[in-house]
Design a protein around this motif. Sequence first.
Motif, PDB file in Angstrom:
ATOM      1  N   ARG A  10       0.824  -1.217   0.000  1.00  0.00           N
ATOM      2  CA  ARG A  10       0.000   0.000   0.000  1.00  0.00           C
ATOM      3  C   ARG A  10       0.857   1.265   0.000  1.00  0.00           C
ATOM      4  O   ARG A  10       0.423   2.318  -0.467  1.00  0.00           O
ATOM      5  N   HIS A  20      -9.293   6.699   4.287  1.00  0.00           N
ATOM      6  CA  HIS A  20      -9.925   6.356   3.017  1.00  0.00           C
ATOM      7  C   HIS A  20     -10.945   5.248   3.240  1.00  0.00           C
ATOM      8  O   HIS A  20     -10.756   4.368   4.084  1.00  0.00           O
ATOM      9  N   GLU A  21     -12.007   5.298   2.461  1.00  0.00           N
ATOM     10  CA  GLU A  21     -12.927   4.171   2.426  1.00  0.00           C
ATOM     11  C   GLU A  21     -12.161   2.954   1.911  1.00  0.00           C
ATOM     12  O   GLU A  21     -11.237   3.087   1.103  1.00  0.00           O
ATOM     13  N   THR A  22     -12.526   1.775   2.381  1.00  0.00           N
ATOM     14  CA  THR A  22     -11.839   0.559   1.945  1.00  0.00           C
ATOM     15  C   THR A  22     -12.833  -0.437   1.355  1.00  0.00           C
ATOM     16  O   THR A  22     -14.038  -0.347   1.584  1.00  0.00           O
ATOM     17  N   THR A  24     -13.140  -4.846   0.429  1.00  0.00           N
ATOM     18  CA  THR A  24     -12.557  -6.175   0.632  1.00  0.00           C
ATOM     19  C   THR A  24     -12.191  -6.773  -0.722  1.00  0.00           C
ATOM     20  O   THR A  24     -12.995  -6.767  -1.654  1.00  0.00           O
ATOM     21  N   THR A  36      -7.601  -5.907   2.256  1.00  0.00           N
ATOM     22  CA  THR A  36      -8.467  -4.735   2.123  1.00  0.00           C
ATOM     23  C   THR A  36      -7.731  -3.710   1.280  1.00  0.00           C
ATOM     24  O   THR A  36      -6.498  -3.617   1.320  1.00  0.00           O
ATOM     25  N   LEU A  37      -8.493  -2.962   0.493  1.00  0.00           N
ATOM     26  CA  LEU A  37      -7.897  -1.994  -0.422  1.00  0.00           C
ATOM     27  C   LEU A  37      -8.430  -0.604  -0.112  1.00  0.00           C
ATOM     28  O   LEU A  37      -9.650  -0.377  -0.144  1.00  0.00           O
ATOM     29  N   PRO A  38      -7.544   0.349   0.207  1.00  0.00           N
ATOM     30  CA  PRO A  38      -8.000   1.728   0.371  1.00  0.00           C
ATOM     31  C   PRO A  38      -8.391   2.309  -0.983  1.00  0.00           C
ATOM     32  O   PRO A  38      -7.718   2.063  -1.985  1.00  0.00           O
ATOM     33  N   GLU A 180      -9.964  -2.722  -9.372  1.00  0.00           N
ATOM     34  CA  GLU A 180      -9.967  -2.864  -7.921  1.00  0.00           C
ATOM     35  C   GLU A 180      -9.612  -4.279  -7.482  1.00  0.00           C
ATOM     36  O   GLU A 180      -8.948  -4.477  -6.451  1.00  0.00           O
TER      37      GLU A 180
END
Length: 514
Positions: A10, A20-22, A24, A36-38, A180
């Motif tokens: 990251r 940041h919103e994340t 899965t 999890t991805l920001p 994503e």
Amino acid sequence: MSRFDPADLRSEATLADRDHETMTVEAPFTGDEFATLPLGDERDVETAFDAAREAQGAWEARDPAERADILLEFHDLLFEESGPLLDLMVEESGKARRHGYEELLDAALCARHYAYRAEGYLADESRKSPMPGLVDVEVNYRAKGVVGVISPWNYPLTLAVSDAVAALLAGNTVVLKPAEQTTYTALAALRLLREAGLPRDVFHVVPGTGPDVGESLVANSDYLCFTGSGATGSIVAAQAGEHLIDCSLELGGKNPAVVFPDADLDKAVRGLIRGCFTNAGQLCIAVERLYVHEDVRAEFTEKFVAAAERLDARAGDDWGVEMGSLVSADQLEKVSSHVEDARDAGAEVLTGGEALPEVGPYFYAPTVLTDVTGEADLHDQETFGPVVSVYGFEDTDEVVARANDSEYGLNASVWSGDAERGREVARRIDCGTANVNEAYAPAFIAHDAPMGGMGDSGVGRRHGPDGFYRFTEPQTLATQERGEIDAPPGVPYKWYAAAMKRLLKAVRDVPGIR
């Protein structure tokens, strides 16, 4: 900790220092959480472009040979780090390891190809003078500026970096929005590029969704590369048009293969198994329509179905896996609905035609259909899964017309014992790449030749000189070395015009003027 641990990767992303919103990210083999991805937004995109634009001038000013050295080092690092990189790709995308390796090979070969040629491509070119001895004309090539790249999930390594490699070597900086589902593979590639010597602000990755990141990326780019669906490609092209920037789009395909009766059927079966089921059919140049001459249709189909049933499709990261998983529940639903719709319209399923939940949540069996009618969605629409339809044909004109009966025109495959005949037929098929006695690989790895689509399969080309010069602005530089392009002082323009007419007619066929 893994060489490419998501939590560590990251740090390679361009994200402002705020919450940041994340989302899965699932591991397709299991459906469990992989990471999890920001998710970035337009503020992160603008931050990336500001930094990339600031860095671009110095990057373009570097000797092209220095830029090439960095990309050659990246080429070497891809192989040195292939083990952990493939581990990441397999877990994140659900593809078979062998198909991940093919992708890694393509990314490395693309980097090497352009690294060896960029300096020559960028050299000033002398052009034909309209008035030899009086006017000198040359063309030089300047970078576009900051190139935006939007890449898909199906080939998360090569489609994230192949366009970027050419753009970087042409002197541009790059901002990438990967899909994503597979952002961490793109971040791993970025880490290797930076370890190879690429300055940090020359290449940025902004994770996020299309609405939150993609639209802003288009608005800020000086040139745009997009690979993905036709529906999204149309939106991206419209947005690019609004901002008066050029773009290249590689979109979908409903790719045909033609098997003539003189083909080596065993070789054709092996090649078309690869052509239909590589990456679980999630490949824009995969074969989805198989036209087999009636003289050999029964024999070919029997062999092909048997080979499809022997495929080792399972959730594993070893080299023996021959077909991996679909990427998501949405993709499984699309593939399943296409097959069920075809069944309802009268198609016969020769093998497969069902999900494999006992193997993994998104696995679908290698599927071969026949008697598919025009009423079925998969007759004309891209399925993008391990599904192929077999049709018969009797003469060449007929099969060429049927192969061309599509809005798409990306890739085609012709199989014949007479290679020249195969080439003649391939030339008649409306597609950007065509292969004789293979499904797609020869054209795909021919980095010195253009790759792209006709019709709804896209705009522009990657690979070859075309794939490099799209990232440049050609400038014509003309120098008046002697005289003037006007009547000499004191000479009436009428006399000057008459003299020019006689002169140009007299020298029309002189060598060096043509």
